[in-house]
Enzyme design. Structure first.
Site, PDB file in Angstrom:
ATOM      1  N   LYS A 162       8.930 -13.754  -9.770  1.00  0.00           N
ATOM      2  CA  LYS A 162       8.006 -13.389  -8.384  1.00  0.00           C
ATOM      3  C   LYS A 162       7.675 -14.875  -8.682  1.00  0.00           C
ATOM      4  CE  LYS A 162       6.910  -9.680  -6.867  1.00  0.00           C
ATOM      5  NZ  LYS A 162       7.293  -9.320  -5.259  1.00  0.00           N
ATOM      6  N   ASP A 191      11.707 -13.643  -5.367  1.00  0.00           N
ATOM      7  CA  ASP A 191      11.304 -12.964  -4.924  1.00  0.00           C
ATOM      8  C   ASP A 191       9.776 -14.110  -4.421  1.00  0.00           C
ATOM      9  OD1 ASP A 191      10.080 -11.202  -2.811  1.00  0.00           O
ATOM     10  OD2 ASP A 191       9.768  -9.584  -4.096  1.00  0.00           O
ATOM     11  N   GLU A 217      15.080 -13.887  -1.981  1.00  0.00           N
ATOM     12  CA  GLU A 217      13.609 -12.233  -1.781  1.00  0.00           C
ATOM     13  C   GLU A 217      13.041 -12.628  -1.204  1.00  0.00           C
ATOM     14  OE1 GLU A 217      13.696  -8.837  -3.757  1.00  0.00           O
ATOM     15  OE2 GLU A 217      11.697  -8.468  -2.911  1.00  0.00           O
ATOM     16  N   ASP A 242      12.926  -7.451   2.460  1.00  0.00           N
ATOM     17  CA  ASP A 242      12.266  -6.691   1.461  1.00  0.00           C
ATOM     18  C   ASP A 242      11.254  -5.936   3.093  1.00  0.00           C
ATOM     19  OD1 ASP A 242      10.860  -4.933  -0.015  1.00  0.00           O
ATOM     20  OD2 ASP A 242      10.060  -6.033  -0.912  1.00  0.00           O
ATOM     21  N   LYS A 266      13.295   0.838  -0.558  1.00  0.00           N
ATOM     22  CA  LYS A 266      12.550   1.103  -0.606  1.00  0.00           C
ATOM     23  C   LYS A 266      12.108   2.655  -1.015  1.00  0.00           C
ATOM     24  CE  LYS A 266      10.427  -2.837  -1.866  1.00  0.00           C
ATOM     25  NZ  LYS A 266       8.439  -3.869  -2.085  1.00  0.00           N
ATOM     26  N   GLN A 294       8.083  -0.591  -5.185  1.00  0.00           N
ATOM     27  CA  GLN A 294       6.921  -0.824  -4.620  1.00  0.00           C
ATOM     28  C   GLN A 294       5.615  -0.613  -5.689  1.00  0.00           C
ATOM     29  OE1 GLN A 294       7.107  -0.379  -0.799  1.00  0.00           O
ATOM     30  NE2 GLN A 294       5.459   1.314  -0.380  1.00  0.00           N
TER      31      GLN A 294
HETATM   32  C1  MUC Z   1       8.397  -6.615  -4.204  1.00  0.00           C
HETATM   33  O1  MUC Z   1       9.854  -6.584  -4.005  1.00  0.00           O
HETATM   34  O2  MUC Z   1       7.779  -7.298  -2.920  1.00  0.00           O
HETATM   35  C2  MUC Z   1       5.228  -6.468  -4.381  1.00  0.00           C
HETATM   36  C3  MUC Z   1       4.506  -6.025  -2.677  1.00  0.00           C
HETATM   37  C4  MUC Z   1       5.408  -4.563  -2.519  1.00  0.00           C
HETATM   38  O3  MUC Z   1       5.061  -4.417  -1.459  1.00  0.00           O
HETATM   39  O4  MUC Z   1       6.382  -4.701  -3.340  1.00  0.00           O
HETATM   40  C5  MUC Z   1       6.216  -5.166  -4.464  1.00  0.00           C
HETATM   41  C6  MUC Z   1       7.339  -5.516  -5.248  1.00  0.00           C
HETATM   42 MG    MG Z   2      10.515  -7.915  -2.512  1.00  0.00          MG
END
Ligand code: MUC
Ligand code: MG
Length: 367
Positions: A162, A191, A217, A242, A266, A294
């Site tokens: 992240k 991401d 991402e 995403d 997702k 998620q």
């Molecule tokens: C992600 O991939 O972004 C963080 C917020 C969300 O909605 O999912 C996570 C993971």
């Molecule tokens: Mg994401």
């Protein structure tokens, strides 16, 4: 096969350590268990993880929309009428996690009724996926230590880092420390959860050009339309949409508009029915796919692997399947285990997992 009842049960299980990222943070799994009952006595299950910072849903809102709007529209349909169900739910805008959980619980009930695995009903390509672990914000040493632990204890070798909305130098230091410590033994991608601007993203990517990133991402918002297009055209690796592309229409818009070249599926937001549409679209457009997370519990993670294992395209890359490991407990009778970096589907009918009634009593919030 007639649906007689849809339950929405809020529960909360604390995380051992919070997961932090550019758009928010999670301290407890405040999710909603959905149970779909049929007149054959079958019960299908799924969980909805509300993510207010991504889709605007809350735990109370998910419970209310299911109890007040969705359950009455679904009761009386059969498990085979999934397109009718989808069309009835779509009369209410938004609420992706609530809709997805109902959809997946219906598929689970169908699998149990037919004595077939959901993953077989969907496509039945393989029985497992490689696992990617998502690393939330921390200092570089702690993130390296977590990576080490995930490798040693679970054999995981793909990591999503992240980034965004904290000093860029810190994010870059994390990725560099991981690459220096583990070399080519790990796959890495980042991401940003929309935390950088397009130009900040480009500058950061230039500084990480030697670090062998697999994907980038949501580094900047897709709503910065021209900036995002400019970034994606120069980034040199697949750029995953995403939260900017949760529906087939969004995927079409973002990809044809040059704002993404890969997509995260997702199941927590598109269930199985709409995830199939996204998958088929991605296949047609020639996009890379990652099965995303998620911040799912074990029930959500088994849904992700059931879908991901069903097709070659979704099982090719490691799926984000491990963040339930950060939870202090879960609801399943038999906990999921990641072995040698892989998560395998369960052999039983439907999703092949069951809820432990004692744990549900302990964690449910409506009694
Ligand atoms: C992600 O991939 O972004 C963080 C917020 C969300 O909605 O999912 C996570 C993971
Ligand atoms: Mg994401």
């Amino acid at each position: 096969m007639k649906i007689t009842e849809v339950e929405a049960i809020p529960f909360a299980i604390p995380y051992r350590k919070p997961l932090r990222f550019a758009s928010g943070e999670v301290h407890a799994a405040e999710h909603v268990l959905v149970r779909v009952h049929t007149d054959d006595g079958v019960i299908g299950i799924a969980e909805a993880p509300p993510r207010p910072f991504t889709y605007g849903e809350t735990q109370d809102g998910v419970v209310a929309v299911i109890r007040k709007l969705f359950a009455p529209r679904v009761v009386g349909l059969t498990l085979m009428q999934r397109e009718t169900l989808h069309s009835r739910l779509s009369h209410t805008v938004g609420n992706p996690a609530a809709k997805a959980a109902i959809d997946m619980a219906v598929w689970d009930a169908l699998g149990r009724t037919l004595d077939v695995q959901v993953t077989e009903l969907l496509g039945g390509y393989t029985d497992r996926m490689r696992v990617c672990h998502m690393l939330g914000f921390d200092d570089p040493a702690a993130m390296v230590a977590e990576t080490e632990r995930m490798r040693e204890q679970h054999g995981i070798s793909t990591f999503k880092v992240k980034v965004g909305r904290r000093p860029v130098g810190l994010d870059i230091a994390v990725v560099r420390a991981l690459r220096e410590r583990f070399g080519d033994d790990i796959e890495l991608y980042i991401d940003g959860n929309r935390g950088w601007t397009a130009s900040e993203s480009a500058a950061a990517m230039a500084q990480m050009a030697d670090l062998g990133l697999l994907f980038a991402e949501e580094l900047c918002p897709a709503d910065d339309v021209l900036g995002r297009r400019w970034l994606v055209s120069r980034v040199g690796i697949p750029f995953i949409a995403d939260e900017s592309a949760p529906t087939p229409a969004d995927v079409t818009r973002e990809v044809l508009g040059g704002s993404a070249t890969a997509v995260s599926i997702k199941t927590a937001r598109t269930g199985f029915t709409v995830s199939q549409r996204v998958h088929h679209l991605a296949e047609g457009l020639g996009l890379e796919v990652v099965m995303g997370n998620q911040i799912d519990g074990q029930l959500g993670s088994i849904c992700t692997v059931a879908f991901g294992a069903a097709y070659p395209l979704t099982s090719r890359r490691a799926g984000e399947l491990s963040n339930f490991l950060d939870m202090s407990d879960d609801l399943l009778t038999e906990p999921l285990t990641i072995r040698d970096g892989e998560l395998t589907i369960r052999s039983g009918a439907g999703l092949g997992v069951d809820i432990d009634p004692e744990k549900l009593v302990r964690y449910r919030q409506d009694n």
